[in-house]
Design a protein around this motif. Structure first.
Motif, PDB file in Angstrom:
ATOM      1  N   SER A 115       0.861  -1.184   0.000  1.00  0.00           N
ATOM      2  CA  SER A 115       0.000   0.000   0.000  1.00  0.00           C
ATOM      3  C   SER A 115       0.891   1.225   0.000  1.00  0.00           C
ATOM      4  O   SER A 115       1.757   1.365   0.881  1.00  0.00           O
ATOM      5  CB  SER A 115      -0.909  -0.005   1.229  1.00  0.00           C
ATOM      6  OG  SER A 115      -1.745  -1.138   1.241  1.00  0.00           O
ATOM      7  N   LEU A 116       0.696   2.114  -0.944  1.00  0.00           N
ATOM      8  CA  LEU A 116       1.620   3.227  -1.140  1.00  0.00           C
ATOM      9  C   LEU A 116       1.106   4.512  -0.516  1.00  0.00           C
ATOM     10  O   LEU A 116      -0.093   4.680  -0.283  1.00  0.00           O
ATOM     11  CB  LEU A 116       1.854   3.454  -2.635  1.00  0.00           C
ATOM     12  CG  LEU A 116       2.480   2.297  -3.399  1.00  0.00           C
ATOM     13  CD1 LEU A 116       2.874   2.742  -4.792  1.00  0.00           C
ATOM     14  CD2 LEU A 116       3.698   1.747  -2.679  1.00  0.00           C
ATOM     15  N   TYR A 156      -0.016   8.436  -0.221  1.00  0.00           N
ATOM     16  CA  TYR A 156      -0.674   9.401  -1.085  1.00  0.00           C
ATOM     17  C   TYR A 156       0.322  10.511  -1.434  1.00  0.00           C
ATOM     18  O   TYR A 156       1.299  10.732  -0.713  1.00  0.00           O
ATOM     19  CB  TYR A 156      -1.898  10.012  -0.401  1.00  0.00           C
ATOM     20  CG  TYR A 156      -3.108   9.113  -0.427  1.00  0.00           C
ATOM     21  CD1 TYR A 156      -3.877   8.994  -1.581  1.00  0.00           C
ATOM     22  CD2 TYR A 156      -3.497   8.393   0.703  1.00  0.00           C
ATOM     23  CE1 TYR A 156      -4.990   8.174  -1.606  1.00  0.00           C
ATOM     24  CE2 TYR A 156      -4.609   7.567   0.680  1.00  0.00           C
ATOM     25  CZ  TYR A 156      -5.359   7.462  -0.479  1.00  0.00           C
ATOM     26  OH  TYR A 156      -6.453   6.651  -0.515  1.00  0.00           O
ATOM     27  N   PRO A 194      -0.467   6.024   3.662  1.00  0.00           N
ATOM     28  CA  PRO A 194      -1.566   5.336   2.983  1.00  0.00           C
ATOM     29  C   PRO A 194      -2.747   5.172   3.935  1.00  0.00           C
ATOM     30  O   PRO A 194      -2.603   5.254   5.145  1.00  0.00           O
ATOM     31  CB  PRO A 194      -0.944   3.977   2.610  1.00  0.00           C
ATOM     32  CG  PRO A 194       0.177   3.787   3.572  1.00  0.00           C
ATOM     33  CD  PRO A 194       0.690   5.150   3.897  1.00  0.00           C
ATOM     34  N   PRO A 251      -3.520   9.188  -5.300  1.00  0.00           N
ATOM     35  CA  PRO A 251      -2.753   7.955  -5.111  1.00  0.00           C
ATOM     36  C   PRO A 251      -1.651   7.859  -6.159  1.00  0.00           C
ATOM     37  O   PRO A 251      -1.731   8.507  -7.213  1.00  0.00           O
ATOM     38  CB  PRO A 251      -3.800   6.852  -5.309  1.00  0.00           C
ATOM     39  CG  PRO A 251      -4.830   7.479  -6.187  1.00  0.00           C
ATOM     40  CD  PRO A 251      -4.869   8.945  -5.823  1.00  0.00           C
ATOM     41  N   GLY A 280       1.269   5.190  -8.304  1.00  0.00           N
ATOM     42  CA  GLY A 280       1.454   3.811  -8.744  1.00  0.00           C
ATOM     43  C   GLY A 280       2.757   3.202  -8.274  1.00  0.00           C
ATOM     44  O   GLY A 280       2.887   1.986  -8.179  1.00  0.00           O
ATOM     45  N   GLY A 281       3.747   4.052  -7.983  1.00  0.00           N
ATOM     46  CA  GLY A 281       5.047   3.556  -7.538  1.00  0.00           C
ATOM     47  C   GLY A 281       5.888   4.696  -7.020  1.00  0.00           C
ATOM     48  O   GLY A 281       5.577   5.871  -7.237  1.00  0.00           O
ATOM     49  N   TYR A 297       2.542  -0.267  -6.320  1.00  0.00           N
ATOM     50  CA  TYR A 297       1.168  -0.287  -5.807  1.00  0.00           C
ATOM     51  C   TYR A 297       0.603  -1.700  -5.791  1.00  0.00           C
ATOM     52  O   TYR A 297       0.757  -2.465  -6.745  1.00  0.00           O
ATOM     53  CB  TYR A 297       0.306   0.621  -6.677  1.00  0.00           C
ATOM     54  CG  TYR A 297      -1.150   0.660  -6.308  1.00  0.00           C
ATOM     55  CD1 TYR A 297      -1.555   1.131  -5.068  1.00  0.00           C
ATOM     56  CD2 TYR A 297      -2.115   0.227  -7.211  1.00  0.00           C
ATOM     57  CE1 TYR A 297      -2.899   1.170  -4.729  1.00  0.00           C
ATOM     58  CE2 TYR A 297      -3.460   0.271  -6.888  1.00  0.00           C
ATOM     59  CZ  TYR A 297      -3.844   0.737  -5.646  1.00  0.00           C
ATOM     60  OH  TYR A 297      -5.168   0.777  -5.307  1.00  0.00           O
ATOM     61  N   GLU A 298      -0.076  -2.047  -4.706  1.00  0.00           N
ATOM     62  CA  GLU A 298      -0.692  -3.365  -4.552  1.00  0.00           C
ATOM     63  C   GLU A 298      -1.952  -3.431  -5.410  1.00  0.00           C
ATOM     64  O   GLU A 298      -2.989  -2.879  -5.067  1.00  0.00           O
ATOM     65  CB  GLU A 298      -1.024  -3.605  -3.078  1.00  0.00           C
ATOM     66  CG  GLU A 298      -1.462  -5.027  -2.775  1.00  0.00           C
ATOM     67  CD  GLU A 298      -1.737  -5.237  -1.302  1.00  0.00           C
ATOM     68  OE1 GLU A 298      -1.049  -6.053  -0.669  1.00  0.00           O
ATOM     69  OE2 GLU A 298      -2.646  -4.563  -0.771  1.00  0.00           O
ATOM     70  N   THR A 299      -1.860  -4.116  -6.523  1.00  0.00           N
ATOM     71  CA  THR A 299      -2.968  -4.211  -7.463  1.00  0.00           C
ATOM     72  C   THR A 299      -2.981  -5.599  -8.083  1.00  0.00           C
ATOM     73  O   THR A 299      -1.957  -6.295  -8.112  1.00  0.00           O
ATOM     74  CB  THR A 299      -2.833  -3.158  -8.576  1.00  0.00           C
ATOM     75  OG1 THR A 299      -3.851  -3.360  -9.555  1.00  0.00           O
ATOM     76  CG2 THR A 299      -1.481  -3.248  -9.265  1.00  0.00           C
TER      77      THR A 299
END
Length: 313
Positions: A178-179, A181, A201, A227, A229-230, A239-241
């Motif tokens: 979880s990244l 913000y 996060p 948010p 992505g990296g 990012y956890e996706t």
């Protein structure tokens, strides 16, 4: 006259007590005199830091945990004992589990957002128990899945001419997590990245909206919390996706930032908005091309279908 009398009284005190009295005066002067009169006013970044302090992301703690995790990962290197089919199965299972977890999290969040439930914890107890079980199961696969994906990105980069004897410097290393913000601050009269901050996060919509309003009013700017992505720490953050192609692309993108770190394009990253744009554009191109090549080689079933040729009329 009062200061002269005080000084004469001070001379009559024993040397030991006199030193203590000097020390006490010095402390009082430092607290109430020098500090109050000479403390400079906070600059723009300092004021922004004060506003975001309760939400600032702690990079030191995250990096310490990530490095410890990568040291253990590199010491074991279980991926070297797996066949290509087994690696594919591990990564696929990891993302399937992550999809189940995110679905449960959405269900729990929807219950908490529904005022029709009087006891949200009780209403979500079954989902919460299943969620905890799946999280433990995911943790057993996480390190191995990351190691496999890192190696696949590294081999793809090596085929594209990076590294020496297929050894990359720096190595590809990232954590799927979880990244934070990202708070972007711009002047009101023009769109420009004037300042930024990384925030913890998990901030709620209400917390993000309130902080944006505080920053806008206090600093007379326009701000936006988004948010990301990296992030190009080391190890980098991804990012956890459940989107596997996206993870490969971002993993290569963030590696590119680290690759440029000791080169002019990276060293001068903060010198101007134009340099930041060039740096980000370069890493975006590398990330997209390397990510697509890795998907084509290791996960061809995830490639979008080829466009159907239009028949000539």
């Amino acid at each position: 006259m009062k200061w002269r009398n005080a000084f004469q009284r001070l001379r009559a005190i024993s040397p030991k007590r006199r030193h203590l009295r000097y020390l006490w005066w010095f402390i009082l002067l430092a607290i109430f005199g020098v500090r109050r009169d000479t403390q400079p006013a906070l600059d723009f970044n300092g004021r922004l830091g004060n506003l975001t302090a309760p939400y600032q992301f702690n990079f030191f703690n995250w990096t310490a945990r990530a490095i410890a995790n990568k040291l253990g990962q590199n010491a074991i290197q279980d991926q070297h004992y797996l066949s290509a089919q087994q690696r594919h199965a591990v990564v696929t299972q990891y993302f399937e589990l992550l999809g189940q977890i995110q679905q449960l999290e959405d269900e729990i969040e929807n219950v908490y957002a529904d005022p029709g439930f009087s006891n949200h914890a009780l209403a979500t107890s079954q989902q919460s128990a299943e969620l905890a079980h799946l999280r433990k199961e995911l943790q057993t696969l996480e390190s191995l899945a990351e190691a496999i994906l890192q190696e696949q990105i590294a081999l793809t980069l090596a085929k594209e001419g990076f590294g020496i004897a297929q050894q990359l410097q720096p190595p590809v290393s990232f954590n799927i997590d979880s990244l934070p913000y990202f708070l972007i601050v711009s002047p009101r009269e023009k769109i420009e990245n004037k300042a930024f901050a990384n925030l913890v996060p998990g901030m709620t919509v209400a917390e993000r909206s309130q902080l944006e309003e505080q920053v806008d009013q206090s600093l007379e700017v326009s701000s936006l919390i988004e948010p990301i992505g990296g992030l190009a720490t080391f190890p980098t953050m991804v990012y956890e996706t459940t989107n596997l192609p996206f993870v490969l692309e971002v993993g290569a993108h963030e590696w590119c930032h680290n690759f440029l770190m000791l080169r002019p394009l990276g060293l001068l990253f903060d010198s101007s908005p134009q340099m930041r744009t060039i740096n980000e554009t370069t890493c975006t191109i590398v990330g997209k091309e390397v990510g697509q090549a890795a998907v084509a080689h290791y996960y061809p079933e995830l490639l979008p279908p080829a466009p159907t040729p239009t028949p000539n009329k």
